[in-house]
Design a protein around this motif. Structure first.
Motif, PDB file in Angstrom:
ATOM      1  N   LEU A  18       0.989  -1.400  -0.212  1.00 50.29           N
ATOM      2  CA  LEU A  18       0.195  -0.042  -0.110  1.00 50.29           C
ATOM      3  C   LEU A  18       0.615   1.078   0.239  1.00 50.29           C
ATOM      4  O   LEU A  18       0.638   2.198  -0.506  1.00 50.29           O
ATOM      5  N   LEU A  19       1.712   1.834   0.824  1.00 48.20           N
ATOM      6  CA  LEU A  19       2.960   2.744   0.861  1.00 48.20           C
ATOM      7  C   LEU A  19       3.365   2.403  -0.589  1.00 48.20           C
ATOM      8  O   LEU A  19       3.805   3.683  -1.698  1.00 48.20           O
ATOM      9  N   ARG A  20       3.933   1.041  -1.272  1.00 52.51           N
ATOM     10  CA  ARG A  20       4.477   2.051  -2.521  1.00 52.51           C
ATOM     11  C   ARG A  20       3.757   2.333  -3.797  1.00 52.51           C
ATOM     12  O   ARG A  20       3.646   2.963  -4.494  1.00 52.51           O
ATOM     13  N   VAL A  21       2.087   2.012  -3.881  1.00 53.79           N
ATOM     14  CA  VAL A  21       1.329   2.443  -4.377  1.00 53.79           C
ATOM     15  C   VAL A  21       1.155   3.758  -4.050  1.00 53.79           C
ATOM     16  O   VAL A  21       0.803   4.786  -4.805  1.00 53.79           O
ATOM     17  N   TYR A  22       0.369   3.851  -2.788  1.00 51.42           N
ATOM     18  CA  TYR A  22       0.381   5.320  -2.974  1.00 51.42           C
ATOM     19  C   TYR A  22       1.715   6.452  -3.111  1.00 51.42           C
ATOM     20  O   TYR A  22       1.228   7.367  -3.292  1.00 51.42           O
ATOM     21  N   ASP A  23       3.065   6.256  -2.648  1.00 48.77           N
ATOM     22  CA  ASP A  23       4.165   6.573  -3.133  1.00 48.77           C
ATOM     23  C   ASP A  23       4.501   6.444  -4.627  1.00 48.77           C
ATOM     24  O   ASP A  23       4.571   8.126  -5.011  1.00 48.77           O
ATOM     25  N   ALA A  24       3.685   6.005  -5.326  1.00 50.85           N
ATOM     26  CA  ALA A  24       3.934   5.706  -6.722  1.00 50.85           C
ATOM     27  C   ALA A  24       2.643   6.877  -7.137  1.00 50.85           C
ATOM     28  O   ALA A  24       2.737   7.672  -8.601  1.00 50.85           O
ATOM     29  N   TYR A  25       0.919   6.782  -6.605  1.00 54.93           N
ATOM     30  CA  TYR A  25       0.044   7.533  -7.030  1.00 54.93           C
ATOM     31  C   TYR A  25      -0.663   8.441  -6.628  1.00 54.93           C
ATOM     32  O   TYR A  25      -1.661   9.320  -6.922  1.00 54.93           O
ATOM     33  N   ALA A  26      -0.518   8.814  -5.419  1.00 54.75           N
ATOM     34  CA  ALA A  26      -1.330   9.661  -4.341  1.00 54.75           C
ATOM     35  C   ALA A  26      -1.574  10.970  -5.018  1.00 54.75           C
ATOM     36  O   ALA A  26      -2.284  11.800  -4.788  1.00 54.75           O
ATOM     37  N   ASP A  27       0.145  11.731  -5.324  1.00 51.58           N
ATOM     38  CA  ASP A  27      -0.066  12.993  -6.015  1.00 51.58           C
ATOM     39  C   ASP A  27      -1.047  12.810  -6.396  1.00 51.58           C
ATOM     40  O   ASP A  27      -2.054  13.920  -7.036  1.00 51.58           O
ATOM     41  N   ARG A  28      -1.065  12.057  -8.342  1.00 51.74           N
ATOM     42  CA  ARG A  28      -1.899  12.486  -9.204  1.00 51.74           C
ATOM     43  C   ARG A  28      -3.232  12.359  -9.263  1.00 51.74           C
ATOM     44  O   ARG A  28      -4.589  12.868  -9.600  1.00 51.74           O
ATOM     45  N   HIS A  38     -13.295  20.440  -5.750  1.00 51.52           N
ATOM     46  CA  HIS A  38     -13.167  21.527  -5.909  1.00 51.52           C
ATOM     47  C   HIS A  38     -13.115  21.693  -4.343  1.00 51.52           C
ATOM     48  O   HIS A  38     -12.652  22.649  -3.862  1.00 51.52           O
ATOM     49  N   GLU A  39     -12.350  21.003  -3.505  1.00 51.06           N
ATOM     50  CA  GLU A  39     -11.994  21.285  -2.494  1.00 51.06           C
ATOM     51  C   GLU A  39     -10.991  20.307  -1.769  1.00 51.06           C
ATOM     52  O   GLU A  39     -10.956  18.863  -1.874  1.00 51.06           O
ATOM     53  N   PRO A  40      -9.756  20.991  -1.355  1.00 50.04           N
ATOM     54  CA  PRO A  40      -8.505  20.051  -0.777  1.00 50.04           C
ATOM     55  C   PRO A  40      -8.862  18.639   0.281  1.00 50.04           C
ATOM     56  O   PRO A  40      -8.327  17.332   0.378  1.00 50.04           O
ATOM     57  N   GLY A  41     -10.329  19.508   1.465  1.00 52.02           N
ATOM     58  CA  GLY A  41      -9.974  18.083   2.604  1.00 52.02           C
ATOM     59  C   GLY A  41     -10.771  16.965   1.583  1.00 52.02           C
ATOM     60  O   GLY A  41     -11.016  16.148   1.821  1.00 52.02           O
ATOM     61  N   PRO A  42     -12.109  17.033   1.488  1.00 57.22           N
ATOM     62  CA  PRO A  42     -13.500  16.254   0.445  1.00 57.22           C
ATOM     63  C   PRO A  42     -11.860  15.518  -0.615  1.00 57.22           C
ATOM     64  O   PRO A  42     -12.471  14.163  -1.069  1.00 57.22           O
ATOM     65  N   ALA A  43     -11.237  15.759  -1.140  1.00 57.58           N
ATOM     66  CA  ALA A  43     -10.777  15.475  -2.472  1.00 57.58           C
ATOM     67  C   ALA A  43      -9.532  14.070  -1.655  1.00 57.58           C
ATOM     68  O   ALA A  43      -9.290  13.261  -2.206  1.00 57.58           O
ATOM     69  N   ALA A  44      -9.299  15.222  -0.287  1.00 51.47           N
ATOM     70  CA  ALA A  44      -7.487  14.406   0.264  1.00 51.47           C
ATOM     71  C   ALA A  44      -8.710  12.263   0.961  1.00 51.47           C
ATOM     72  O   ALA A  44      -8.271  11.563   0.686  1.00 51.47           O
ATOM     73  N   ALA A  45      -9.612  13.585   1.353  1.00 49.70           N
ATOM     74  CA  ALA A  45     -10.638  11.630   1.829  1.00 49.70           C
ATOM     75  C   ALA A  45     -10.804  10.602   0.857  1.00 49.70           C
ATOM     76  O   ALA A  45     -11.126   9.603   0.793  1.00 49.70           O
ATOM     77  N   ALA A  46     -11.515  11.644  -0.838  1.00 46.50           N
ATOM     78  CA  ALA A  46     -11.733  10.180  -1.204  1.00 46.50           C
ATOM     79  C   ALA A  46     -10.291   9.554  -1.761  1.00 46.50           C
ATOM     80  O   ALA A  46     -10.274   8.771  -2.241  1.00 46.50           O
ATOM     81  N   VAL A  47      -9.298  10.561  -1.722  1.00 46.81           N
ATOM     82  CA  VAL A  47      -7.979   9.234  -1.677  1.00 46.81           C
ATOM     83  C   VAL A  47      -7.300   7.999  -1.105  1.00 46.81           C
ATOM     84  O   VAL A  47      -7.691   7.015  -1.075  1.00 46.81           O
ATOM     85  N   ARG A  48      -7.796   9.289   0.229  1.00 49.99           N
ATOM     86  CA  ARG A  48      -7.359   8.189   1.743  1.00 49.99           C
ATOM     87  C   ARG A  48      -8.459   7.002   1.374  1.00 49.99           C
ATOM     88  O   ARG A  48      -7.659   5.282   1.658  1.00 49.99           O
TER      89      ARG A  48
END
Length: 117
Positions: A18-28, A38-48
């Motif tokens: 999971l860490l490797r997938v996070y490192d490879a893709y989380a930013d994109r 269009h809101e940082p909090g909900p966007a981050a929660a969706a990725v998480r």
């Protein structure tokens, strides 16, 4: 690391996978989610939440070379689950192709649309 190797590590259920997938893709994935929500909090929660679901769902992926668009689809589903639909479908497709480098068939897999539509 290549997508099949990342998929195997993710399917193995290890924190390292999971860490490797996070490192490879989380930013994109976050940039994509931010474009949808269009809101940082909900966007981050969706990725998480998409990444937390991924290890348990990866067995249904099938083709391990399709990890990247599959992750985008998980994030899209989490964004849609949290709020209204996609405001600009054409803009979403343009972003996935232009900014994220997905091929038309990958975009179709993410959005559920037919390629070229």
């Amino acid at each position: 690391m290549e997508e099949p190797a990342l998929t195997d590590r993710l399917a193995g259920g290890s924190a390292d996978g999971l860490l490797r997938v996070y490192d490879a893709y989380a930013d994109r994935l976050y940039a994509y989610a931010l474009g949808l929500r269009h809101e940082p909090g909900p966007a981050a929660a969706a990725v998480r939440d998409a990444l937390l679901v991924a290890p348990g769902a990866v067995a249904g992926l099938g083709d391990s070379r399709r990890l990247r668009p599959w992750l985008y689809a998980l994030v899209r589903n989490e964004c849609l689950r949290r709020g209204e639909g996609v405001r600009d479908p054409a803009g979403e497709v343009a972003e996935l192709v232009g900014r994220h480098g997905l091929a038309p068939e990958e975009v179709a897999g993410v959005t559920g649309a037919e390629p070229g539509s």
